[in-house]
Every structure is written in C-alpha cells, then in structure tokens.
Enzyme design. Sequence first.
Site, PDB file in Angstrom:
ATOM      1  CD  GLN A 155      38.295  74.076 -16.144  1.00  0.00           C
ATOM      2  OE1 GLN A 155      38.017  74.700 -15.132  1.00  0.00           O
ATOM      3  NE2 GLN A 155      37.409  73.335 -16.792  1.00  0.00           N
ATOM      4  N   GLY A 156      42.949  72.148 -16.799  1.00  0.00           N
ATOM      5  CA  GLY A 156      43.266  71.045 -17.689  1.00  0.00           C
ATOM      6  C   GLY A 156      42.726  69.763 -17.094  1.00  0.00           C
ATOM      7  CE1 TYR A 157      37.852  68.305 -16.941  1.00  0.00           C
ATOM      8  CE2 TYR A 157      38.729  69.931 -18.466  1.00  0.00           C
ATOM      9  CZ  TYR A 157      37.750  69.524 -17.573  1.00  0.00           C
ATOM     10  OH  TYR A 157      36.690  70.344 -17.303  1.00  0.00           O
ATOM     11  CG  LEU A 158      45.599  65.339 -13.991  1.00  0.00           C
ATOM     12  CD1 LEU A 158      45.594  65.173 -12.483  1.00  0.00           C
ATOM     13  CD2 LEU A 158      47.013  65.274 -14.540  1.00  0.00           C
ATOM     14  CD  GLU A 214      42.878  63.501 -21.097  1.00  0.00           C
ATOM     15  OE1 GLU A 214      42.028  64.150 -21.744  1.00  0.00           O
ATOM     16  OE2 GLU A 214      42.605  62.457 -20.489  1.00  0.00           O
TER      17      GLU A 214
END
Length: 157
Positions: free
Chosen positions: A28-31, A83
């Site tokens: 998972q990643g974060y916008l 990010e």
Amino acid sequence: MSIEIERKYLVNNDTFKHLSHKAIRITQGYLNSDKARTVRVRMMGDQGFLTIKGLSDQAGLSRFEWEKEISMSEAQALLKLCEPGVIDKTRYLVEYQKQIFEVDEFYGENQGLIVAELELTTAQQAVSKPDWLGDEVTGDKRYYNSTLMKQPYSQWA
C-alpha cells in the site's frame, strides 16, 4: 461510509502464525498522508482498494473510514502516483474467543515490527487478549501505516 473503531497492540512472539486461518500479502501507498485525512491505495492479494480515513478521535480509537474496491490495474497505476514510501506486509487473520485479530508483519524498512489490530463494534467493547498480544499502542501515531511510510520502524532510535 462508516466509523472505524479499533484497538492496536504490539505482538510478543510469532505464536499467532500457527493460529492463523488466513494470510494475505498487502502492498500500500498513500496519495495523501495529511494527519487530518489519508487517502490510501492498497493491493491485497488479487484485489485493489482505495480508502479515505479521517482524523482519529482524541484517544485514537475511532475515525471516519470510506473504502471502495478498485481493479488491480487501477491500484497499480495509482500506486505510481503515491507519496514516497511503500508499506509491505503480510496480514494474518487470527480468531481468539470469537474475536478476529488482524496481525500485520511488516517487511522492508519496517522489518521486525508486528502489530495486531482488533476492530470493535463499540468503543466500550471488552477485549479478550491472547498471550501473544503485547502492549496496547492504540492512538500512538508512530504505529499508523501513514507514519511508518515516512518514519519507518528501522529508523526509530
């Protein structure tokens, strides 16, 4: 749309792995990782998800959560826009006294960290704790995935 209520704990040992009825790899990643709102992109097994979470309450026990399943191709494309920093972990589902603990074993820069979460129906709900469960860290922002992305466990002093 709903309110997520959960408690978070450190894990003392890997006994939970033998008790697990399911294990799934998560990337998972974060916008957006602003503390007032996070927008997460997640690949979980062969499914993709987009999740928005609001600011936690003062105790860190509950917060707004909205989640929608998206295609894997959409998730892969959105991960490229995130990010810097990726969360890589395996989630184990462990039932204990009719409760389902989600135990996350982290990899990469968060290697060595194992955290268990338990979603509750009310903030007052009693929690039965297995012997492999350690100290409670509910509300400790260091253990939020959006923080671990920026300040990985391996960099803690």
